[in-house]
Design an enzyme around this catalytic site. Structure first.
Site, short mmCIF file in Angstrom:
data_model
loop_
_atom_site.label_atom_id
_atom_site.label_comp_id
_atom_site.label_asym_id
_atom_site.label_seq_id
_atom_site.Cartn_x
_atom_site.Cartn_y
_atom_site.Cartn_z
N VAL A 15 37.11 41.25 35.22
CA VAL A 15 35.99 40.33 34.94
C VAL A 15 36.42 38.87 35.04
O VAL A 15 35.59 37.97 35.01
CB VAL A 15 35.31 40.56 33.56
CG1 VAL A 15 34.62 41.91 33.51
CG2 VAL A 15 36.28 40.39 32.41
N LYS A 16 37.71 38.62 35.16
CA LYS A 16 38.18 37.24 35.25
C LYS A 16 37.92 36.68 36.66
O LYS A 16 37.61 37.42 37.58
CB LYS A 16 39.69 37.17 34.93
CG LYS A 16 40.04 37.75 33.55
CD LYS A 16 39.38 36.98 32.43
CE LYS A 16 39.93 37.28 31.05
NZ LYS A 16 39.90 38.67 30.62
N THR A 17 38.10 35.36 36.81
CA THR A 17 37.72 34.73 38.09
C THR A 17 38.56 35.23 39.25
O THR A 17 38.08 35.38 40.37
CB THR A 17 37.81 33.20 37.94
OG1 THR A 17 36.91 32.82 36.89
CG2 THR A 17 37.42 32.47 39.21
#
Ligand SMILES: Cc1ncc(COP(=O)(O)O)c(C=O)c1O
Length: 424
Positions: free
Chosen positions: A209-211
């Site tokens: 879910v991180k960039t």
């Protein structure tokens, strides 16, 4: 009181595909990069790890980037590299993921929780000052401070660093949410998060879910060569292979003085926290699109900001930090549930029925039973107030402006339905 469950799509917001609160964005180049590794010689730590570390350090302007198997592992390694242990304490804001505090406990040190801004969950200098005072009153020796760049916007690093340095503490930024963000410096310039201009180390996560996604993965960045060497050693069993560092000369060298080719040495306990080449290939490919990812996230956030004006003050964006050019990992809002006359769970369930995923970032960590048992009387009203109102709405690369309109439209319908129900 409950939120009526009249379907919002009946009021004009068609129920579309499910929008999670966050997800990865994978393209053909990412897939090709991973396939290339699978067809090659190295699956575990190999050339892709080295290439990723070099690219990450260059992108963030750090002297060194040491990759590892998760952000949690990176935080643990940062604590180990500082030599934190029993008898030491570290200050962590209560609004963060469990891992920030847990890393401190993994090395046997004490966590001193700091309060946060009730409107954005960031630790402020006054919160840090209060945490130092509490630690001193308890006779604790604070050796490190962990500012958390929650949701992708930065805390006042200049203010926090000044206080931490005054107290002789190390600074480790938990930048797991903030790759691609910039923080303000004392001279008014902006520096990339992860460049460690004001800190000893910064920690990143490459959770999906991180960039930037690696599947699982993390990294520590630093400008300190001795910390970098220690981090490298600790992520691989505490092992050294450099001949100049060997202690047991009789085992390490042959009679002619050449280092034996099989030889390695271990002087302190370490872990297997290495990143694999499979994960590194994906992260490296993703890193090449970081600027585009950040720009897309910012554009979606701007759209949310504009559309949410119609729902203020009952629903509004979290307070913007003056010390940051954010790279939004989360789009979190503050909701006045009391004014809405509904519970957060009801709203989340209602949105889920409309295929809209939401999440709460975060439950104050000092409220977790494990930490409550260690400090039962601790009250942090700012963190509690933030928690009481926060909700993260969908934000991910690939989401469209139409999707943003659907989310805000559904929120509006829920509020409208509630208002209509009150009249009856
Ligand atoms: C603020 C923060 N710190 C640390 C972590 C841990 O990262 P990882 O999931 O890669 O172990 C996370 C992950 O969610 C996080 O959000």
């Amino acid at each position: 009181m409950s939120v009526p469950d009249a379907p919002s799509h009946a009021q004009g917001h068609a129920r579309g595909p499910f929008l999670p609160y966050g997800r990865q964005s994978i393209d053909e180049a990412d897939i090709a990069a991973v396939v290339e590794v699978l067809k090659g010689d190295y699956l575990t730590t190999g050339p892709k790890v080295a290439a990723f570390e070099a690219a990450l350090a260059a992108k963030l302007g750090a002297g060194f980037a040491i990759s590892n198997s998760s952000g949690t592992a990176a935080l643990h390694l940062a604590c180990l590299a500082l030599g934190l242990g029993p008898g030491d304490a570290a200050i962590v804001p209560s609004i963060t993921f469990l891992a920030t505090a847990n890393a401190v406990r993994m090395v046997g040190a004490t966590v001193v929780f700091a309060d946060t801004d009730p409107d954005n969950g960031l630790m402020r200098p006054e919160d840090l000052e209060a945490a130092f005072a509490r630690a001193k009153a308890a006779g604790l020796k604070v050796r490190a401070v962990f500012p958390v760049h929650l949701a992708g916007q930065c805390a006042d690093l200049v203010g926090l660093a000044a206080l931490a340095r005054r107290e002789g503490c190390a600074i480790v930024e938990d930048a797991c949410h903030a790759i691609g963000a910039y923080h303000a410096c004392a001279d008014g310039s902006a520096a990339p998060v992860g460049g460690c201009r004001l800190s000893d180390m910064a920690v990143l996560s490459f959770h999906p879910v991180k960039t930037v996604a690696a599947g699982e993965g993390g990294a520590v960045t630093t400008n300190d060569p001795s910390l970098a060497r220690r981090l490298e050693r600790l992520r691989a069993h505490g092992m050294v292979r450099e001949a100049h560092a060997f202690e047991n000369a009789d085992m390490a060298f042959d009679p002619a003085g050449a280092a034996n080719p099989w030889y390695y040495e271990m002087r302190e306990i370490g872990w297997n926290y290495r990143l694999s080449d499979i994960h590194a290939a994906l992260a490296l490919s993703q890193l090449g699109r970081l600027d585009r990812f950040v720009e897309e996230r910012r554009a979606l956030a701007r759209r949310y900001d504009a559309l949410l004006e119609a729902l203020a003050p009952r629903i509004q964006p979290i307070r913007r930090s003056r010390f940051s050019m954010p790279a939004w990992h989360l789009y979190s809002v503050l909701i006045d549930f009391r004014a809405l006359g509904c519970e957060r769970a009801q709203l989340m369930n209602r949105l889920r029925a409309e295929h809209i995923g939401t999440q709460v970032h975060y439950i104050p960590v000092h409220r977790q039973p494990y930490y409550r048992a260690l400090d039962p009387a601790l009250e942090l009203p700012g963190a509690d107030r933030y928690y009481a109102r926060t909700l993260s709405l969908p934000l991910f690369v690939g989401m469209t402006q139409v999707d943003v309109r659907r989310v805000v439209g559904c929120l509006g319908d829920v509020i409208g339905a509630r208002t209509a129900a009150e009249v009856m």
